[in-house]
Design a protein around this motif. Structure first.
Motif, PDB file in Angstrom:
ATOM      1  N   THR A 123      16.947  -2.643  -9.963  1.00  0.00           N
ATOM      2  CA  THR A 123      16.637  -1.215 -10.263  1.00  0.00           C
ATOM      3  C   THR A 123      16.089  -0.501  -9.111  1.00  0.00           C
ATOM      4  N   SER A 124      15.594  -1.351  -8.102  1.00  0.00           N
ATOM      5  CA  SER A 124      14.843  -0.490  -6.978  1.00  0.00           C
ATOM      6  C   SER A 124      14.396  -1.597  -5.843  1.00  0.00           C
ATOM      7  N   VAL A 125      14.687  -1.462  -4.750  1.00  0.00           N
ATOM      8  CA  VAL A 125      14.298  -2.306  -3.436  1.00  0.00           C
ATOM      9  C   VAL A 125      13.620  -1.230  -2.535  1.00  0.00           C
ATOM     10  N   SER A 126      12.354  -1.664  -2.043  1.00  0.00           N
ATOM     11  CA  SER A 126      11.319  -1.275  -1.316  1.00  0.00           C
ATOM     12  C   SER A 126      11.143  -2.091  -0.224  1.00  0.00           C
ATOM     13  N   LYS A 127      10.551  -1.972   1.076  1.00  0.00           N
ATOM     14  CA  LYS A 127       9.797  -2.453   1.805  1.00  0.00           C
ATOM     15  C   LYS A 127       8.361  -2.256   2.090  1.00  0.00           C
ATOM     16  N   VAL A 128       7.543  -3.064   2.029  1.00  0.00           N
ATOM     17  CA  VAL A 128       6.119  -2.943   2.159  1.00  0.00           C
ATOM     18  C   VAL A 128       5.404  -4.017   3.279  1.00  0.00           C
ATOM     19  N   ASP A 129       5.031  -3.274   4.312  1.00  0.00           N
ATOM     20  CA  ASP A 129       4.388  -4.467   5.263  1.00  0.00           C
ATOM     21  C   ASP A 129       5.538  -5.371   5.668  1.00  0.00           C
ATOM     22  N   GLY A 130       6.602  -5.083   6.033  1.00  0.00           N
ATOM     23  CA  GLY A 130       7.746  -5.993   6.415  1.00  0.00           C
ATOM     24  C   GLY A 130       8.055  -6.977   5.372  1.00  0.00           C
ATOM     25  N   ILE A 131       7.819  -6.943   4.281  1.00  0.00           N
ATOM     26  CA  ILE A 131       8.309  -7.789   2.788  1.00  0.00           C
ATOM     27  C   ILE A 131       9.026  -6.842   1.910  1.00  0.00           C
ATOM     28  N   PHE A 132      10.045  -7.168   1.499  1.00  0.00           N
ATOM     29  CA  PHE A 132      10.999  -6.532   0.558  1.00  0.00           C
ATOM     30  C   PHE A 132      10.344  -6.794  -0.602  1.00  0.00           C
ATOM     31  N   GLU A 133      10.262  -5.737  -1.632  1.00  0.00           N
ATOM     32  CA  GLU A 133       9.961  -5.984  -2.998  1.00  0.00           C
ATOM     33  C   GLU A 133      11.144  -5.278  -3.702  1.00  0.00           C
ATOM     34  N   VAL A 134      11.532  -6.232  -4.714  1.00  0.00           N
ATOM     35  CA  VAL A 134      12.831  -5.980  -5.295  1.00  0.00           C
ATOM     36  C   VAL A 134      12.303  -5.754  -6.931  1.00  0.00           C
ATOM     37  N   HIS A 135      12.804  -5.070  -7.643  1.00  0.00           N
ATOM     38  CA  HIS A 135      12.306  -4.853  -8.958  1.00  0.00           C
ATOM     39  C   HIS A 135      13.731  -4.969  -9.885  1.00  0.00           C
ATOM     40  N   ALA A 136      13.704  -6.195 -10.924  1.00  0.00           N
ATOM     41  CA  ALA A 136      14.644  -6.284 -11.693  1.00  0.00           C
ATOM     42  C   ALA A 136      13.926  -6.870 -13.027  1.00  0.00           C
ATOM     43  N   GLY A 137      13.489  -5.760 -13.626  1.00  0.00           N
ATOM     44  CA  GLY A 137      12.722  -6.241 -14.874  1.00  0.00           C
ATOM     45  C   GLY A 137      11.245  -6.822 -14.687  1.00  0.00           C
ATOM     46  N   GLU A 138      11.239  -7.704 -13.422  1.00  0.00           N
ATOM     47  CA  GLU A 138       9.885  -8.070 -12.619  1.00  0.00           C
ATOM     48  C   GLU A 138      10.162  -7.872 -11.144  1.00  0.00           C
ATOM     49  N   THR A 139       8.999  -8.013 -10.643  1.00  0.00           N
ATOM     50  CA  THR A 139       8.912  -7.727  -9.073  1.00  0.00           C
ATOM     51  C   THR A 139       9.321  -9.241  -8.567  1.00  0.00           C
TER      52      THR A 139
END
Length: 523
Positions: A123-139
């Motif tokens: 549902t969403s993809v972000s990038k925080v401090d050089g690391i991708f965080e991908v949300h798909a029911g959980e992170t």
């Protein structure tokens, strides 16, 4: 509990996602996971093409038992050493049913043991401090993300009233649903013609409309152009059997109780605008990449009318580091020129991507075979490869074999993207080469201007030394690179059987070319 940071997170368990996962699984050195929104791999093929016939060829009977050579005529298999996972063992149909692809991909996923999380729609993809965080029911967290989602949203042209029409994705496919109706199909690609061919027997008439010309794959050699298997509709148009192809632009669509009124501007009649009446309007204009899951921290730039993510020679986003792409969306790099939009092309690109990633993040050199730096040894290696490689055959003018030369040390590297070699090279700490031979298979520069069925058009004679550079048909090209520049080029003569091993025609002239280049190296 702390969230584990993966080396690679792959979004999409279609053919490309499974291919990369299988390579990572076999390699066994990286932590990875595939996220798939559906409950099965290859869910796209459970719906598309709508009329269920694939246009990717499947030929089990080739007269050869060489698995590498046979992949030239097998456009559906993924790359594997397991002979049971050849698509050709699943059906003998030349143009298979899409349901066979669904079954094949499920077996491939199960037998290769790839790590896939099904029912995990991103549902969403972000990038925080050089690391991708991908949300798909959980992170999920990952150092690198590879997007293999394909072209998952309809590409819709900007036409007022288009929302009133029926879309390819959800239109009825039963021909009797269109009985005695006048139908307009917007689009001139394979999905449009596939639909027209299916409906011809039951409709009153069908018009296909669009601003661009119909281009035939047999002439352009781009398999995404109109395929012969979908072009029966052309007969009905050219033989004046009620149907027609309209060249021009749909200006507006309106609807009332009696059907549709379509305002159309004809490009061949000096923009004459005419209002046409139809019972149904179908939109079959293809698909595009869906970037909606990315937030502002890592939203990739788009290209080609915003249909694909813009990519570097490493299939990396041009503006988001460590965001890579695999599969049909990588056709942005060779759009309507080669085969990255299709399984028989991108399966090799994914293997090259795996090597690029290992070289960049794992400090692993590109696989290479050592050769003697002699004209005879290099020639023998090139001749052996061009006569059986499927990768260079399918990915013409995109992938290359590269022979690098450093003094008496020569090394043969297979399936290197041409643009990647030009920009990054293949140097290692123990092999600082000075020269390279780049081997590709290519059509002639004006091959799409030649009508292969017009016998009055003269062609370059086959197997004639000295004329190969004018050949229109697929043939090997060897370029000598020095200091990043092409300094000499040799074309091997084209051949009807695609065998480039005649001593007097192919081998001796190539050996002479390589020897001349090596003498320059020693100067």
């Amino acid at each position: 509990m702390a969230v584990v940071t993966l080396d690679y997170l792959i979004i999409g368990a279609g053919p490309a996602g499974l291919q990369l996962a299988a390579l990572l699984e076999a390699d066994g050195r990286r932590d990875y996971l595939v996220l798939e929104g559906a409950d099965i791999p290859g869910a796209f093929f459970a719906t598309y093409p709508r009329h269920r016939q694939l246009i990717s060829i499947n030929k089990p009977h080739t007269g050869s038992d060489d698995p590498e050579l046979n992949l030239r005529l097998d456009w559906n298999s993924l790359l594997t050493d397991d002979p049971a996972l050849r698509f050709t063992t699943y059906t003998e149909r030349y143009f298979p049913d899409a349901d066979v692809m669904v079954r094949y991909l499920a077996d491939f996923a199960a037998k290769t043991g790839v790590k896939v999380r099904y029912g995990a729609r991103v549902t969403s993809v972000s990038k925080v401090d050089g690391i991708f965080e991908v949300h798909a029911g959980e992170t999920f967290r990952a150092r690198r993300v590879v997007v293999a989602t394909g072209v998952s949203r309809p590409y819709l042209p900007d036409i007022p009233g288009l929302e009133l029409a029926e879309r390819y994705a959800d239109m009825p496919v039963d021909p009797r649903d269109y009985l005695d109706q006048k139908v307009l199909i917007i689009g001139k690609g394979n999905s449009a013609f596939e639909t027209a061919d299916s409906l011809m027997e039951t409709t009153t008439l069908i018009h296909l409309a669009g601003p661009s010309s119909v281009r035939m794959a047999w002439r352009t050699h781009y398999v995404g152009h109109l395929r012969a298997v979908n072009n029966n509709f052309l007969d009905t148009y050219q033989l004046k059997s009620a149907n027609a192809i309209l060249d021009g632009t749909v200006r507006r669509i309106t609807r009332d109780d009696d059907g549709y009124t379509v305002s159309f501007a004809f490009s061949r009649a000096d923009e004459v605008v005419k209002e046409l009446r139809y019972d149904r309007v179908l939109v079959c204009t293809g698909f595009a990449f869906d970037p909606s899951i990315f937030d502002d921290s890592c939203r990739p730039e788009l290209a080609i009318r915003d249909r694909f993510p813009a990519q570097t020679a490493q299939w990396e986003s041009v503006n988001v580091p460590d965001l890579f792409f695999a599969g049909t969306i990588t056709q942005e790099r060779d759009f309507k020129r080669s085969t990255n939009g299709f399984i028989h092309g991108f399966r090799y690109a994914v293997r090259s991507l795996h090597r690029i990633l290992e070289r960049r993040y794992g400090d692993t050199p590109w696989p290479a075979e050592k050769l003697d730096a002699t004209g005879a040894a290099i020639t023998d290696a090139i001749i052996a490869r061009v006569n059986r490689t499927s990768a260079l055959w399918q990915q013409f003018d995109v992938l290359a074999d590269v022979v690098t030369v450093a003094g008496t040390d020569a090394r043969y590297h297979e399936e290197v993207p041409v643009a990647y070699f030009a920009g990054t090279g293949l140097r290692t700490a123990d092999h600082d080469y000075s020269d390279a031979f780049v081997v590709t298979l290519e059509y002639g520069p004006e091959h799409d201007q030649v009508d292969p069925f017009d016998v009055t058009v003269r062609r370059v004679a086959q197997d004639v030394v000295g004329q190969a550079h004018d050949a229109a048909y697929l043939h090997p090209v060897v370029r000598h690179h020095r200091a990043g520049q092409v300094v000499a080029t040799h074309h091997l003569a084209e051949n009807l059987e695609n065998r480039w091993d005649r001593p007097d025609v192919h081998v001796t002239p190539l050996a002479a070319f390589v020897d001349r280049c090596l003498r320059r190296v020693g100067d």
